[in-house]
Structures are given as C-alpha cells and as structure tokens.
Write a protein that holds these residues in place. Sequence first.
Motif, PDB file in Angstrom:
ATOM      1  N   GLU A 293       0.836  -1.202   0.000  1.00 41.84           N
ATOM      2  CA  GLU A 293       0.000   0.000   0.000  1.00 41.84           C
ATOM      3  C   GLU A 293       0.874   1.256   0.000  1.00 41.84           C
ATOM      4  O   GLU A 293       0.605   2.220  -0.725  1.00 41.84           O
ATOM      5  N   GLU A 294       1.945   1.214   0.782  1.00 41.58           N
ATOM      6  CA  GLU A 294       2.855   2.361   0.898  1.00 41.58           C
ATOM      7  C   GLU A 294       3.387   2.786  -0.477  1.00 41.58           C
ATOM      8  O   GLU A 294       3.576   3.953  -0.735  1.00 41.58           O
ATOM      9  N   ILE A 295       3.619   1.796  -1.339  1.00 43.14           N
ATOM     10  CA  ILE A 295       4.160   2.198  -2.637  1.00 43.14           C
ATOM     11  C   ILE A 295       3.119   2.137  -3.746  1.00 43.14           C
ATOM     12  O   ILE A 295       3.438   1.963  -4.921  1.00 43.14           O
ATOM     13  N   GLY A 296       1.865   2.295  -3.355  1.00 36.81           N
ATOM     14  CA  GLY A 296       0.841   2.574  -4.360  1.00 36.81           C
ATOM     15  C   GLY A 296      -0.095   1.444  -4.730  1.00 36.81           C
ATOM     16  O   GLY A 296      -0.923   1.614  -5.620  1.00 36.81           O
ATOM     17  N   GLY A 297       0.024   0.283  -4.073  1.00 37.52           N
ATOM     18  CA  GLY A 297      -0.881  -0.826  -4.392  1.00 37.52           C
ATOM     19  C   GLY A 297      -2.045  -0.899  -3.420  1.00 37.52           C
ATOM     20  O   GLY A 297      -2.180  -0.059  -2.526  1.00 37.52           O
ATOM     21  N   GLN A 298      -2.889  -1.894  -3.622  1.00 39.64           N
ATOM     22  CA  GLN A 298      -3.983  -2.146  -2.686  1.00 39.64           C
ATOM     23  C   GLN A 298      -3.379  -2.750  -1.419  1.00 39.64           C
ATOM     24  O   GLN A 298      -2.348  -3.415  -1.501  1.00 39.64           O
ATOM     25  N   PRO A 299      -4.026  -2.542  -0.255  1.00 41.72           N
ATOM     26  CA  PRO A 299      -3.489  -3.169   0.960  1.00 41.72           C
ATOM     27  C   PRO A 299      -3.299  -4.671   0.754  1.00 41.72           C
ATOM     28  O   PRO A 299      -4.246  -5.353   0.374  1.00 41.72           O
ATOM     29  N   THR A 300      -2.076  -5.137   0.906  1.00 41.25           N
ATOM     30  CA  THR A 300      -1.752  -6.549   0.640  1.00 41.25           C
ATOM     31  C   THR A 300      -0.671  -7.010   1.613  1.00 41.25           C
ATOM     32  O   THR A 300       0.430  -6.463   1.603  1.00 41.25           O
ATOM     33  N   PRO A 301      -0.964  -7.993   2.434  1.00 39.31           N
ATOM     34  CA  PRO A 301       0.056  -8.461   3.378  1.00 39.31           C
ATOM     35  C   PRO A 301       1.163  -9.249   2.664  1.00 39.31           C
ATOM     36  O   PRO A 301       0.922  -9.817   1.590  1.00 39.31           O
ATOM     37  N   ALA A 302       2.348  -9.286   3.253  1.00 35.90           N
ATOM     38  CA  ALA A 302       3.459 -10.006   2.616  1.00 35.90           C
ATOM     39  C   ALA A 302       4.522 -10.364   3.644  1.00 35.90           C
ATOM     40  O   ALA A 302       4.603  -9.756   4.718  1.00 35.90           O
ATOM     41  N   VAL A 303       5.323 -11.345   3.285  1.00 33.70           N
ATOM     42  CA  VAL A 303       6.411 -11.779   4.179  1.00 33.70           C
ATOM     43  C   VAL A 303       7.557 -12.318   3.334  1.00 33.70           C
ATOM     44  O   VAL A 303       7.318 -12.843   2.242  1.00 33.70           O
ATOM     45  N   GLY A 304       8.794 -12.152   3.821  1.00 31.19           N
ATOM     46  CA  GLY A 304       9.921 -12.653   3.036  1.00 31.19           C
ATOM     47  C   GLY A 304      11.214 -12.662   3.829  1.00 31.19           C
ATOM     48  O   GLY A 304      11.252 -12.275   5.005  1.00 31.19           O
ATOM     49  N   PHE A 305      12.264 -13.104   3.159  1.00 31.29           N
ATOM     50  CA  PHE A 305      13.605 -13.040   3.761  1.00 31.29           C
ATOM     51  C   PHE A 305      14.623 -12.862   2.641  1.00 31.29           C
ATOM     52  O   PHE A 305      14.309 -13.081   1.466  1.00 31.29           O
TER      53      PHE A 305
END
Length: 419
Positions: A293-305
């Motif tokens: 969302e911060e960079i312009g998309g729809q609110p979308t959760p995410a996780v990574g490494f």
Amino acid sequence: MAQPTYKTHLGMVDILPDDIRKWQYLEQLIRTEAELFNLEEIRTPIMEQTELIVRGLGKLTDIVSKEIFSFSRGDDNYVLRPELTAPVVRAYVEHHMEQRGGSQKLYYIGPMFRAERPQKGRQRQFHQFGVEVIGSDDPLADVEVIAFMIHIYKKIGIKNTTLKLNSIGDPESRDTYKAALKEYLKPNFEKLSDVSKERFEKNPLRILDSKEEEDQPFIESAPLITDYLSDESLQHYQAVKEYLTDLDIAFEEDPYLVRGMDYYTKTAFELISPDLGSQDALAGGGRYDLLVEEIGGQPTPAVGFAAGMERLLIACDELGIQLGDEKSVDVYIVTLGDAARKWGLSHLPDIRDLGISATIDYKGRSMKAQMKDANRENARYAIIVGDHELETNKFTFRDMVNSEEESISFPEILERLSN
Ligand code: HAM
C-alpha cells in the motif's frame, strides 16, 4: 609484476573462474529447492528510482541515509538496488500481479549494493537470494518462508545456526512501544553512544540493535516490545511459534531483534551463525503488511527473507564444506602437427554433440606439455593424434585416471565415451 592500472571499486569483488563453481552450485541448489517449495523466480533491474527505495525502506534508515549508491541522468534519479523487497513489491504493483491469482510466491538471486565500510562478510556489492510471498496474512506463510530459508542451510550442511525470532507488531503498538522506550532511555540519554543519541529521536527502535558497549546496560533491561503487542499481533506471533515447533524448527525469542528497514510489521527474524565473526547474520526477514500500500498498491500483506550469499560461502569455508566438484573436462585431444590439429578441431563437435565436454591445445605445444595441460585440466580421457594415427585411422585413447591406453578408431572412441 607491474601494478595494475585499473582495479575494482572498494568493497566490490570479481568472482573468478576458480571460485565460480561454488557459486554455480549454490545457485543451482537454490533454484532446485525453490521449485520444491513452489516458488517462482523474479528478476528486476539493478537500478530503481530513488524515491521507491527511500519510501520503501524509510528515509531515516542507515541504508537510505548513508549507504545508497545514487546518480542521476537528465531528470531521472537512480539508485543501485540495496535490497530486493521494495523492488519486488514495485514489480508486483506495476504489473498487477495479484491478477495472476493466489499468493505470489517469488524468489530471486542477484547482486545488491550498499556503500558500507567493507570487512569480512561485508561488501559494497554483494549477493542475496531471497523469497517474497505477497498476498497472505496467514502465519503459515511466515513459517513456510522461514522453513525454506532453514532448508537451504541444512541441505548445504550448515547446521550450527540460531534462528532469532521476534514480533514488532503493528504501527500502533510500535508507536506506544517507542514512546515507552524513549521514556525509559531518557534519564540516561547522556550515557548513550553517539550513534544511539542520534537514533533517539529519529529511530529509537534501532538503539536496540546497537553494538556499542556503552549502550549494552541500557538495552539489557529495556522494556520488551512483546509486552506492547496488540491482541492480533500477539495471536499471529503465537501461531508462528506453534507452527515452527510443529516443524521442529528451533528458534530463540529475541525481544530486542529489530531490523534495518522501516517496512517491517509483526514477525521479524534473523539466522545467525557463530562461524561468521562480527558479521554473523546469514539471513534476515519478516512480515511487511503495509509496504504494498505504501508504494501505491492495494493493501496486501506479505512476508519474506533475504540471505547473504558471500556469508554463506564464508560459513562453508569455515566448516570445510566443499560446494560442487573440482573443474574437469571429459576429453582432451592431444595433437602433434598441423594435420592432427585440423583433425582435432573438426572432431571436437562430434564429441560435444554427445553431451561430453572436450577441449584441444590452442598453442601447438609439445606432446609432453599437452599431457601436462590435460592433467591440469583434470581431463578424464585423452585422444592422442599424430601423423601415424591419421594414416591408420586408429587413435590412442587414454584413460587418464588408470593410465590405460588402447588404439581404436574414432567411432569406437565415441562408443566408449557414450557408455
Ligand atoms: P538484510 O538483513 O538487510 O535484509 O539483508 C539480508 C542479508 O543480506 C543479511 O543477513 C546478510 O547476510 C546479507 N547482507 C546484507 N548486507 C550485506 C553486505 N554489505 N555484504 C554482504 N552481505 C550482506 C534485507 O535485505 C531484506 N530485504 C530481507 C527481506 C526480504 N525482508 C523481507 N523480505
């Protein structure tokens, strides 16, 4: 020897042929294992818009404020990517990847750039492999990401690692915690290190990450972020711990683990190795539910490494783990005289067509020198060709490992090689 005129930039290294096999082996292993985890590769450009990185990682982070390589051309401002989470999210938003359906389970391998002070395990151009799972808020996604990370190190044989785990909650709980932390540190502000003094207003959470000796007593008894988590963040954290336990993945809770980018929410983790010295983080990651969302998309959760590949290779060296085989070639054609060289050159394709590697001397050297070269190249077989062999159409086929030789026709050689 004359000093070379041109050199690589500070903290940037060439990976020469002597080392490349380790890299190729590692990259291949990551790709194979990523397939097993149903991850898809993504490749994005080395350069990104400055604004994306500033916005994505946070203006006050060390990376953005001190370590970015940036330049401009015309009206465009570029940075060499310091990491890939923000760029991958940019690609996700730009290409509407949510339309592909399901969660996007992505992996990458590639170079990153940070203008840090180089030391062992810390370079200005370094390589990461990593995973970003975009589109799920389920703790199961966090655990699958961690499981992949752990799986790679296990597969390679690096067992002596510690998984540090924390939850830094949602922005509201983090703000309450920041206020509590500042309140706690305030009376001792003057005793803090200069770096921590600087972070006090800008980014107080990062004080917990300080390695400065004078900060340690204050960090040791600082309030715990886990005491400030909202019910939802706490439940998420509990579920992550439960699933990790179900998978027999050992972890150490570290309530002072904070990560270097502002995009994190909830789960944060690092994989530490005692074999690395001061730069002991093999890999790190976490959840970033607000970045899309911060960079312009729809609110979308995410996780990574992401994991440092140079650090992984250092750990392998320390542990005596060899990655990949020594370089070798299947066939070396030893030629004596011009006619033989010509014959050799025109018969190389027949061997290579069988999927068998083959080479020939490029310098017109003596037989002895060519045999020596064949040994240096770890050749499995040599085919020795001179005038006599060309006349009789029988060539010396030498097994370089047990030093046996036979005199046979070229079709017979091809038959031996294909068996
Ligand atoms: P990071 O902790 O900044 O996280 O980097 C991940 C890993 O890259 C580190 O644990 C370390 O092994 C390696 N690394 C970082 N800087 C250097 C350096 N200067 N020289 C050598 N190796 C280095 C990230 O980059 C996040 N994007 C991880 C992530 C992915 N979080 C969510 N998704």
